[in-house]
Write an enzyme that holds these catalytic residues in place. Structure first.
Site, PDB file in Angstrom:
ATOM      1  N   ASP A  50     -11.056   2.771   4.435  1.00  0.00           N
ATOM      2  CA  ASP A  50     -11.389   1.343   4.280  1.00  0.00           C
ATOM      3  C   ASP A  50     -12.907   1.162   4.140  1.00  0.00           C
ATOM      4  O   ASP A  50     -13.367   0.106   3.724  1.00  0.00           O
ATOM      5  CB  ASP A  50     -10.924   0.563   5.523  1.00  0.00           C
ATOM      6  N   LYS A  95       0.840  -1.206   0.000  1.00  0.00           N
ATOM      7  CA  LYS A  95       0.000   0.000   0.000  1.00  0.00           C
ATOM      8  C   LYS A  95       0.875   1.255   0.000  1.00  0.00           C
ATOM      9  O   LYS A  95       0.542   2.256  -0.645  1.00  0.00           O
ATOM     10  CB  LYS A  95      -0.959  -0.025   1.196  1.00  0.00           C
ATOM     11  N   GLN A 141      -4.805  -1.679   9.991  1.00  0.00           N
ATOM     12  CA  GLN A 141      -4.606  -2.941   9.280  1.00  0.00           C
ATOM     13  C   GLN A 141      -5.103  -4.095  10.162  1.00  0.00           C
ATOM     14  O   GLN A 141      -4.683  -4.237  11.306  1.00  0.00           O
ATOM     15  CB  GLN A 141      -3.112  -3.114   8.944  1.00  0.00           C
TER      16      GLN A 141
END
Ligand code: NAP
Length: 287
Positions: A119, A52, A96
């Protein structure tokens, strides 16, 4: 021969669009920034985060990783979420997952400001999606929709079947397919006669998390098949939830693993970060 739903190529197209959007913001003095909270030393998570970071660098998004030890107390992460919500320089951030044992992700994810929830997984973002309010969309389901749309797949009025009902993929995907005016059925582990239901699908999206689970018997002639699953293969490489070799001759279009939904998910995170940065820049001007 089924047409391949080429996630790699379409993701590259989206990254190029994002890079253009980032360049425009930079001209206005705004640099989009994505922060990542990485807790513990899970190898797969560390790899995802590195990818990412690379993706961000490629399109001109600034990225920072907050690396915290596995023993970090819940309250410390909660405080970091609060600071990240308040910090004007941060366009968006995410935690995460999975978190190490002993930490509860739900209150942490729930505390993320929806305007920075890149997200798209907080209950507030999920609720906004469900009632049709603008929100940042969860990356994998949004990636599936973009993959279908940009491959010219018509969704309106057609029967779409989603296998899987997770908060990460299945449920938001069902919402997004509804928004495209598909007729949507969601299957799960308690579905009776899964084969009969999946065979009805004109668009079949599989997110069951079960290695090579869907075969030719599950797929109606000419269906469009999207495989969300990712599983490592012994000796390297990846496979999905669909037995590609067997299903490809039956389908009219099919997404491969790798090179299907995976790159789309990564591209949509960049897209969300740009969206968030734009909205914040406009709010600042308006405010
Ligand atoms: P998950 O949380 O494990 O959910 C799996 C879903 O599949 C559940 O709703 C489960 O039903 C359903 N299911 C399991 N066995 C089934 C069966 N025999 N028949 C019908 N439904 C069944 O998984 P997830 O997080 O949604 O992820 C799904 C897959 O996508 C995984 O392989 C994951 O690695 C992959 N993934 C890929 C990406 C990407 O970027 N490509 C992103 C995210 C996830 P119940 O609810 O009844 O248990």
């Amino acid at each position: 021969m089924a047409k391949i739903l080429d996630g790699k190529a379409i993701a590259a197209e989206i990254r190029a669009e994002v890079a253009g959007g980032v360049a425009e913001l930079l001209e206005r003095g705004v640099r989009p920034r994505l922060d990542v909270v990485l807790v513990g030393d899970d190898t797969a998570s560390a790899t995802y985060v590195r990818m990412k970071e690379r993706d961000c660098a490629e399109v001109g998004i600034d990225s920072r990783v907050h690396r915290l030890g596995a023993e970090t107390p819940q309250e410390e992460i909660a405080a970091l979420v609060e600071r990240s919500n308040a910090e004007a320089e941060i366009s968006g951030f995410f935690i995460q997952l999975p978190l190490p044992e002993g930490l509860d992700a739900t209150p942490l994810v729930s505390a993320i400001d929806p305007s920075k929830d890149v997200d798209g997984l907080s209950p507030l973002s999920a609720g906004r999606l469900a009632v049709g309010l603008p929100s940042l969309l969860p990356c994998t389901p949004h990636g599936v929709i973009q993959l279908l749309r940009r491959s010219g797949v018509e969704m309106e009025g057609r029967e779409a079947v989603v296998v899987g009902r997770s908060n990460l993929v299945g449920k938001p995907l069902a919402q997004l397919l509804l928004r495209e005016n598909a007729t949507v059925t969601v299957c799960h582990s308690r579905t009776r006669d899964l084969t009969a239901v999946t065979r009805r699908a004109k668009i079949l999206v599989v997110a069951a998390g079960r290695r090579e689970f869907i075969g030719a018997e599950h797929v109606g002639e000419g269906a469009v098949v999207v495989d969300v699953g990712i599983h490592g293969k012994e000796g390297g490489g990846l496979v999905g939830d669909v037995r590609f070799e067997e299903v490809e001759p039956v389908a009219s279009m099919i997404s491969p693993v790798p090179g299907g939904v995976g790159p789309m998910t990564r591209a949509m995170l960049l897209y969300n970060t740009l969206q968030a940065a734009r909205a914040q820049a406009e709010a600042t001007v308006a405010g």
